[in-house]
Write an enzyme that holds these catalytic residues in place. Structure first.
Site, PDB file in Angstrom:
ATOM      1  CG  HIS A  19      -2.001  -1.190   1.022  1.00  0.00           C
ATOM      2  ND1 HIS A  19      -2.732  -1.749   2.165  1.00  0.00           N
ATOM      3  CD2 HIS A  19      -2.498  -1.890  -0.120  1.00  0.00           C
ATOM      4  CE1 HIS A  19      -3.400  -2.458   1.772  1.00  0.00           C
ATOM      5  NE2 HIS A  19      -3.383  -2.727   0.337  1.00  0.00           N
ATOM      6  CB  SER A 100      -5.401  -2.180  -3.103  1.00  0.00           C
ATOM      7  OG  SER A 100      -6.256  -3.445  -3.402  1.00  0.00           O
ATOM      8  CD  GLU A 118     -12.424 -10.041  -4.838  1.00  0.00           C
ATOM      9  OE1 GLU A 118     -11.152  -9.912  -4.438  1.00  0.00           O
ATOM     10  OE2 GLU A 118     -12.823 -11.490  -4.524  1.00  0.00           O
ATOM     11  CG  ASP A 143     -10.554 -14.566 -14.309  1.00  0.00           C
ATOM     12  OD1 ASP A 143      -9.934 -15.003 -13.166  1.00  0.00           O
ATOM     13  OD2 ASP A 143      -9.810 -14.532 -15.411  1.00  0.00           O
ATOM     14  CB  ALA A 144      -7.718 -11.022 -11.784  1.00  0.00           C
ATOM     15  CG  ASP A 164      -2.688  -7.902  -3.949  1.00  0.00           C
ATOM     16  OD1 ASP A 164      -1.779  -8.701  -3.573  1.00  0.00           O
ATOM     17  OD2 ASP A 164      -3.289  -7.263  -3.008  1.00  0.00           O
TER      18      ASP A 164
HETATM   19  C1  LIG Z   1      -4.754 -10.443  -1.809  1.00  0.00           C
HETATM   20  S1  LIG Z   1      -6.250 -10.496  -1.816  1.00  0.00           S
HETATM   21  C2  LIG Z   1      -6.607  -8.819  -2.678  1.00  0.00           C
HETATM   22  C3  LIG Z   1      -6.128  -7.635  -1.428  1.00  0.00           C
HETATM   23  C4  LIG Z   1      -6.296  -6.172  -2.104  1.00  0.00           C
HETATM   24  N1  LIG Z   1      -5.637  -6.010  -3.440  1.00  0.00           N
HETATM   25  C5  LIG Z   1      -5.873  -5.273  -1.141  1.00  0.00           C
HETATM   26  O1  LIG Z   1      -4.573  -4.843  -1.322  1.00  0.00           O
HETATM   27  O2  LIG Z   1      -6.585  -4.864  -0.308  1.00  0.00           O
HETATM   28  C6  LIG Z   1      -6.779 -11.197  -3.269  1.00  0.00           C
HETATM   29  C7  LIG Z   1      -8.162 -11.253  -3.666  1.00  0.00           C
HETATM   30  O3  LIG Z   1      -8.187 -11.754  -5.058  1.00  0.00           O
HETATM   31  C8  LIG Z   1      -9.527 -12.499  -5.078  1.00  0.00           C
HETATM   32  N2  LIG Z   1      -9.339 -13.532  -6.444  1.00  0.00           N
HETATM   33  C9  LIG Z   1      -8.753 -14.455  -6.399  1.00  0.00           C
HETATM   34  N3  LIG Z   1      -8.711 -15.177  -7.462  1.00  0.00           N
HETATM   35  C10 LIG Z   1      -9.531 -14.284  -8.498  1.00  0.00           C
HETATM   36  C11 LIG Z   1      -9.615 -14.130  -9.618  1.00  0.00           C
HETATM   37  N4  LIG Z   1      -8.985 -15.126 -10.740  1.00  0.00           N
HETATM   38  N5  LIG Z   1     -10.244 -13.034 -10.318  1.00  0.00           N
HETATM   39  C12 LIG Z   1     -10.458 -11.932  -9.420  1.00  0.00           C
HETATM   40  N6  LIG Z   1     -10.338 -12.017  -8.008  1.00  0.00           N
HETATM   41  C13 LIG Z   1      -9.583 -12.953  -7.645  1.00  0.00           C
HETATM   42  C14 LIG Z   1      -9.792 -12.968  -3.773  1.00  0.00           C
HETATM   43  O4  LIG Z   1     -11.160 -13.237  -3.690  1.00  0.00           O
HETATM   44  C15 LIG Z   1      -9.294 -11.979  -2.956  1.00  0.00           C
HETATM   45  O5  LIG Z   1     -10.368 -11.187  -2.334  1.00  0.00           O
END
Ligand SMILES: C[S@@+](CC[C@H](N)C(=O)[O-])C[C@H]1O[C@@H](n2cnc3c(N)ncnc32)[C@H](O)[C@@H]1O
Length: 279
Positions: A19, A100, A118, A143-144, A164
């Site tokens: 962050h 984030s 997300e 999906d990311a 992330d």
């Molecule tokens: C490490 S956390 C994110 C933390 C956030 N970026 C922060 O800094 O506050 C990872 C997140 O990715 C989500 N996630 C996992 N696989 C994913 C995907 N394929 N596409 C989108 N989100 C996903 C999880 O549900 C989780 O909430």
């Protein structure tokens, strides 16, 4: 499949580095009047409550923000990060920690845009309610990796992409490299910040090698370990920043030793700052 919930880890030492880096990049983008776009691939719930059962379970925030909150370090990027968290806790007590997305929501100007993906239904719903209705900030239950393809490049042609993942799927290490290559082709002027854990040194260095050979120029590696490599579990974490602000390396040269002093366990931490690929 999606068992990871960031609420158990929010505010830990790895979030501090991530962050601080995120905010330093946003601050740099704000030096120009022209609006920018923030794209968050793995957004999480957006914000977290310290008193929640999840945050209290292992109390990971105590290894991170708990050690920094209320301090003044004299290092601008750390102090700005601490101030931003202070502004979200108006009573002065640390009641909440931003994810984030909330860091972006707090730091952005009215003209700056955000696109947040997300996948987890619970975290998606929490994020959507944090953002509310907004023309400039859009939340996608997507999906990311699909989101990167669908939503980049942004019309602003400038901005930050935060990648992330939780790495609960081992494939993520490979997917990141391919996704970065493809996104970079479409949006080569963007800044990309990729978070990674240090769990096992050999595997970490292999991942660095794969990123360094991805054909993407100008990558800066920023790493902070709070424990020596021989310890078990996550001993550290890092950020790979593609197209970093030209000020970031110098800022991190000052910030990393201070973070290490304040956060490392028993003085056994280490830091690394290196140009992984040239400009
Ligand atoms: C490490 S956390 C994110 C933390 C956030 N970026 C922060 O800094 O506050 C990872 C997140 O990715 C989500 N996630 C996992 N696989 C994913 C995907 N394929 N596409 C989108 N989100 C996903 C999880 O549900 C989780 O909430």
């Amino acid at each position: 499949m999606l068992s990871y919930r960031h609420s158990y880890h929010a505010g830990n030492f790895a979030d501090v580095l991530k962050h601080c880096t995120q905010l330093a990049i946003i601050d740099y983008l704000k030096r120009k009047d022209k609006p920018f776009c923030y794209h968050d691939t793995h957004s999480g719930a957006g914000s977290y409550t310290i008193a929640s059962a999840e945050m209290q379970k292992n109390g990971e925030y105590q290894s991170g923000i708990g050690k920094l909150y209320g301090r003044r370090t004299g290092i601008s990027i750390i102090d700005h990060y601490i101030d931003l968290i202070g502004s979200l806790n108006p009573t002065g007590r640390l009641n909440g920690y931003p994810g984030s997305p909330q860091i972006m929501l707090s730091a952005r100007r009215p003209t700056d845009r955000a696109q947040l993906t997300e996948l987890h239904p619970t975290d998606y719903a929490l994020l959507q309610s944090l953002v509310g209705k907004s023309k400039k900030v859009k939340v996608y239950q997507q999906d990311a990796w699909q989101g990167l393809k669908a939503l980049l490049p942004p019309p602003e042609k400038r901005g930050l992409v935060l990648i992330d993942p939780s790495y609960e799927v081992k494939q993520d290490y490979k997917t990141i490299v391919t996704a970065l290559q493809q996104a970079y082709k479409r949006f080569s002027t963007g800044t990309y910040a990729i978070w990674y854990p240090v769990l096992e040194r050999k595997a970490t260095e292999q991942f660095m090698g794969q990123l360094a050979n991805a054909g993407v120029r100008n990558m800066l590696r920023i790493e902070h370990c709070i424990l020596p490599d021989v310890e078990r579990g996550m001993t550290g974490s890092g950020m790979i920043v593609v197209n970093p602000p030209y000020t970031l390396k110098a800022d991190m040269e000052l910030a990393l030793p201070v973070l290490d002093k304040l956060l490392s366990e028993g003085g056994a931490g280490s830091t690394a700052l290196e140009q992984l690929t040239e400009e």
